[in-house]
Design an enzyme around this catalytic site. Structure first.
Site, mmCIF file in Angstrom:
data_model
loop_
_atom_site.group_PDB
_atom_site.id
_atom_site.type_symbol
_atom_site.label_atom_id
_atom_site.label_comp_id
_atom_site.label_asym_id
_atom_site.label_seq_id
_atom_site.Cartn_x
_atom_site.Cartn_y
_atom_site.Cartn_z
ATOM 1 N N ARG A 107 0.542 -1.126 0.001
ATOM 2 C CA ARG A 107 0.182 -0.013 0.238
ATOM 3 C C ARG A 107 0.811 1.655 0.389
ATOM 4 O O ARG A 107 1.693 1.176 -0.989
ATOM 5 C CB ARG A 107 -0.945 -0.373 0.942
ATOM 6 C CG ARG A 107 -1.874 -0.686 0.745
ATOM 7 C CD ARG A 107 -3.503 -1.732 2.249
ATOM 8 N NE ARG A 107 -3.845 -0.774 2.534
ATOM 9 C CZ ARG A 107 -4.843 -0.081 1.844
ATOM 10 N NH1 ARG A 107 -5.901 -1.010 0.980
ATOM 11 N NH2 ARG A 107 -5.765 0.740 2.876
ATOM 12 N N ASP A 165 -2.617 11.838 9.857
ATOM 13 C CA ASP A 165 -4.010 11.670 9.533
ATOM 14 C C ASP A 165 -5.590 12.954 9.794
ATOM 15 O O ASP A 165 -5.111 13.317 10.430
ATOM 16 C CB ASP A 165 -4.686 10.579 10.219
ATOM 17 C CG ASP A 165 -6.156 10.361 9.259
ATOM 18 O OD1 ASP A 165 -7.195 10.947 9.456
ATOM 19 O OD2 ASP A 165 -6.151 8.967 9.134
ATOM 20 N N TYR A 219 -8.133 5.372 17.758
ATOM 21 C CA TYR A 219 -7.023 5.705 16.716
ATOM 22 C C TYR A 219 -7.237 6.761 16.064
ATOM 23 O O TYR A 219 -5.853 7.896 16.237
ATOM 24 C CB TYR A 219 -8.125 5.442 15.209
ATOM 25 C CG TYR A 219 -6.867 5.918 13.832
ATOM 26 C CD1 TYR A 219 -6.361 5.087 13.312
ATOM 27 C CD2 TYR A 219 -7.752 6.968 13.342
ATOM 28 C CE1 TYR A 219 -5.390 5.216 12.445
ATOM 29 C CE2 TYR A 219 -6.243 7.315 12.102
ATOM 30 C CZ TYR A 219 -5.933 6.373 11.681
ATOM 31 O OH TYR A 219 -4.996 6.787 10.316
#
Length: 246
Positions: A14, A140, A153
């Site tokens: 990925r 993120d 997360y």
């Protein structure tokens, strides 16, 4: 002058594999860290070594195991005697609704997304300082705005964002520390059942009305690795999703 050495965690597949390939193309010697993706890691090492002999190796480590994290950093240094670039890409990602969340999930998500990245940075810091190196953390966009049903997360990624800013101060002036915050790039494998309506709703919340690709993240990592006067910055590569007004 010896080629620079990059350790990329979670690099077998990925986004991590795309980062490894692009850095290799730019002349880096590549250490491909993996945990369970042994076959994919070995295939990538073979691919890179066919392009340039003895330019890549794979190292296995469970980032939930602190001893293995320490061994990974030592093995990385032993390969070429240095590490110039650390890319903390490895990550666990799955939902943890508050009512059903467990201590094991907390440990897993905090370890893989934050603790391992910190201690790899700490153990490699002497080499990074010696070689005017760089750390790049894959964060993120949900580090700033938590993802519903993914509180642990999101907390871990928020910690990684603060780690980026803190280490930029702690390791200056010798080491640059930056982050890349991806938006919708690849759909999570664990959520293969996500339907097209859900995907379209996510895409609609980007300004560019499309998903990105792994190469977009790899190019952002390379950019930050090459920029000698950027530190303590977090680059959102998200198609404008973080600016989208709800």
């Amino acid at each position: 002058m010896t080629a620079p050495v990059a350790l990329v965690t979670g690099a077998a597949r990925r986004i991590g594999a795309s980062i490894a390939r692009l850095l290799h193309k730019q002349g880096y010697q590549i250490i491909i860290h993996h945990n369970r993706s042994t076959e994919a890691a070995n295939l990538l090492v073979t691919e890179l070594n066919q392009i340039r002999a003895t330019s890549a190796i794979s190292l296995q480590a469970d980032l939930n195991n602190h001893t293995e994290v320490q061994q990974l950093s030592d093995q990385a240094l032993n390969w070429q005697g240095k590490v110039d670039l650390l890319v903390n890409n490895a990550s666990s990602f799955y939902p943890t609704p508050v009512e059903q969340s467990s201590e094991n999930q907390w440990e897993d998500l905090l370890n893989s997304n934050l603790k391992a990245a910190y201690f790899l940075s700490a153990r490699l810091s002497a080499s990074l300082k010696q070689h005017q190196g760089c750390i790049i953390n894959l964060i993120d966009i949900h580090a700033q705005r938590g993802l519903p049903d993914y509180p642990i997360y999101s907390i871990a990624k928020a910690g990684l964002q603060m780690m980026t800013l803190s280490l930029a101060k702690e390791l200056a002036p010798s080491v640059r520390v930056n982050g890349v915050s991806p938006g919708p790039i690849l759909w999570p494998e664990a959520e293969a059942a996500i339907n097209n309506n859900e995907k379209n709703a996510i895409i609609e919340k980007t300004l560019l009305k499309r998903t990105g690709c792994p190469e977009d993240i790899a190019e952002a990592v390379l950019f930050l690795a090459q920029q000698q006067f950027i530190t303590g910055q977090i680059l959102a590569v998200d198609g404008g999703k973080s600016l989208f007004s709800h």
